[in-house]
Design a protein around this motif. Structure first.
Motif, PDB file in Angstrom:
ATOM      1  N   VAL A  54      52.735  -8.068 113.798  1.00 52.75           N
ATOM      2  CA  VAL A  54      54.194  -8.218 113.793  1.00 52.75           C
ATOM      3  C   VAL A  54      54.704  -8.565 115.189  1.00 52.75           C
ATOM      4  N   GLU A  55      54.154  -7.904 116.209  1.00 50.11           N
ATOM      5  CA  GLU A  55      54.571  -8.177 117.597  1.00 50.11           C
ATOM      6  C   GLU A  55      54.240  -9.618 117.998  1.00 50.11           C
ATOM      7  N   ALA A  56      53.101 -10.124 117.521  1.00 49.48           N
ATOM      8  CA  ALA A  56      52.666 -11.466 117.909  1.00 49.48           C
ATOM      9  C   ALA A  56      53.538 -12.561 117.295  1.00 49.48           C
ATOM     10  N   PHE A  57      53.936 -12.385 116.053  1.00 51.14           N
ATOM     11  CA  PHE A  57      54.672 -13.444 115.354  1.00 51.14           C
ATOM     12  C   PHE A  57      56.158 -13.151 115.185  1.00 51.14           C
ATOM     13  N   GLY A  58      56.537 -11.894 115.331  1.00 51.44           N
ATOM     14  CA  GLY A  58      57.936 -11.518 115.186  1.00 51.44           C
ATOM     15  C   GLY A  58      58.269 -11.082 113.773  1.00 51.44           C
ATOM     16  N   PRO A  59      59.129 -10.070 113.611  1.00 48.94           N
ATOM     17  CA  PRO A  59      59.457  -9.543 112.280  1.00 48.94           C
ATOM     18  C   PRO A  59      60.100 -10.567 111.357  1.00 48.94           C
ATOM     19  N   ALA A  60      60.721 -11.598 111.910  1.00 45.51           N
ATOM     20  CA  ALA A  60      61.365 -12.610 111.065  1.00 45.51           C
ATOM     21  C   ALA A  60      60.341 -13.430 110.288  1.00 45.51           C
ATOM     22  N   TYR A  61      59.079 -13.392 110.722  1.00 50.55           N
ATOM     23  CA  TYR A  61      58.031 -14.168 110.068  1.00 50.55           C
ATOM     24  C   TYR A  61      57.249 -13.363 109.041  1.00 50.55           C
ATOM     25  N   ILE A  62      57.442 -12.032 109.031  1.00 54.66           N
ATOM     26  CA  ILE A  62      56.518 -11.183 108.278  1.00 54.66           C
ATOM     27  C   ILE A  62      57.232 -10.241 107.317  1.00 54.66           C
ATOM     28  N   ALA A  63      56.730 -10.185 106.091  1.00 57.15           N
ATOM     29  CA  ALA A  63      57.161  -9.195 105.108  1.00 57.15           C
ATOM     30  C   ALA A  63      56.008  -8.215 104.905  1.00 57.15           C
ATOM     31  N   VAL A  64      56.304  -6.924 104.921  1.00 61.47           N
ATOM     32  CA  VAL A  64      55.268  -5.903 104.792  1.00 61.47           C
ATOM     33  C   VAL A  64      55.462  -5.134 103.491  1.00 61.47           C
ATOM     34  N   LEU A  65      54.391  -5.067 102.706  1.00 63.60           N
ATOM     35  CA  LEU A  65      54.389  -4.270 101.485  1.00 63.60           C
ATOM     36  C   LEU A  65      53.307  -3.202 101.632  1.00 63.60           C
ATOM     37  N   GLU A  66      53.730  -1.969 101.879  1.00 60.07           N
ATOM     38  CA  GLU A  66      52.778  -0.867 101.993  1.00 60.07           C
ATOM     39  C   GLU A  66      52.428  -0.372 100.595  1.00 60.07           C
ATOM     40  N   HIS A  67      51.136  -0.270 100.316  1.00 62.12           N
ATOM     41  CA  HIS A  67      50.706   0.245  99.010  1.00 62.12           C
ATOM     42  C   HIS A  67      51.275   1.643  98.778  1.00 62.12           C
ATOM     43  N   ASP A  68      51.386   2.435  99.849  1.00 64.86           N
ATOM     44  CA  ASP A  68      51.921   3.798  99.761  1.00 64.86           C
ATOM     45  C   ASP A  68      53.323   3.850  99.155  1.00 64.86           C
ATOM     46  N   ALA A  69      54.096   2.790  99.338  1.00 64.51           N
ATOM     47  CA  ALA A  69      55.462   2.771  98.800  1.00 64.51           C
ATOM     48  C   ALA A  69      55.457   2.736  97.273  1.00 64.51           C
ATOM     49  N   TYR A  70      54.307   2.395  96.694  1.00 63.84           N
ATOM     50  CA  TYR A  70      54.210   2.200  95.251  1.00 63.84           C
ATOM     51  C   TYR A  70      53.521   3.360  94.539  1.00 63.84           C
ATOM     52  N   TYR A  71      53.491   4.535  95.184  1.00 67.75           N
ATOM     53  CA  TYR A  71      53.015   5.718  94.471  1.00 67.75           C
ATOM     54  C   TYR A  71      53.903   5.961  93.255  1.00 67.75           C
TER      55      TYR A  71
END
Length: 209
Positions: free
Chosen positions: A25-42
């Motif tokens: 995320v730091e390398a490309f910037g948050p505007a380029y990346i969407a994060v889906l954590e598997h943990d969110a889908y418990y």
């Protein structure tokens, strides 16, 4: 405009997945990346008494609603936003609100079991497995669960012996061989991180076409 780049980041609990994710995320910037954590889908356990919730095996694939994560991933790949669930690890229930995630050129799936799930793995362009010694992972897990989730060391160790370690051996560790890149030392392995960043950058050139 090409297809977004899908990256899977797996590894045992406390292996350093979050650090690797943060470096990307730091390398490309948050505007380029969407994060889906598997943990969110418990799965939501609000229908169970609390005493039963805490006995659920949260390290088994059946504890997660992977089909919903796959559906959300496909929506993002199609250029549509999704409403990502929010999970409360203290009460073991899904929050009544969600987080809106917009489509991005890079989509990262993060979690101990993401490489163990064919539904997710078949969508990935880059499969990463973050590796760390068992004792290091356990220490990190104890620190995290005590500081962030208000748990006692007794409950953490009981869960580790009852489900975390057996499930790691059954599901997580075997998924290591399915990775494109294994990263010993996690986010502190700068050589491996640089290789991954270069690969992402190359794939992003295709996305921009």
């Amino acid at each position: 405009m090409g297809r977004p780049v899908v990256i899977g980041i797996a590894g045992g609990s406390g292996s350093g997945k979050t650090t690797v994710l943060r470096k990307i995320v730091e390398a490309f910037g948050p505007a380029y990346i969407a994060v889906l954590e598997h943990d969110a889908y418990y799965k939501d356990l609000s229908h169970l008494p609390f005493e039963e919730r805490v006995r659920v095996n949260f390290d088994h694939p059946d504890a997660l609603e992977t089909e919903l994560l796959r559906a959300h991933l496909d929506e993002l790949l199609a250029g549509r936003p999704i409403e990502k669930p929010v999970y409360n690890f203290t009460t073991h229930t899904r929050a009544p609100y969600t987080v809106r995630i917009e489509p991005r050129p890079v989509i990262i799936l993060e979690g101990i079991l993401v490489l163990a799930e064919p539904l997710l793995r078949e969508r990935m362009d880059i499969k990463l497995y973050v590796d760390a010694p068992d004792d290091v992972r356990l220490i990190r897990r104890i620190r995290r669960d005590m500081e962030e989730r208000g748990r006692t060391i007794e409950s953490i160790l009981e869960q580790y012996e009852r489900t975390v370690r057996p499930m790691h051996l059954e599901f997580v560790e075997p998924s290591r061989r399915l990775a494109d890149v294994i990263i010993p030392g996690g986010g502190y392995n700068q050589v491996a991180i640089d290789m991954v960043l270069a690969r992402i950058a190359a794939l992003l050139e295709t996305y921009a076409l």
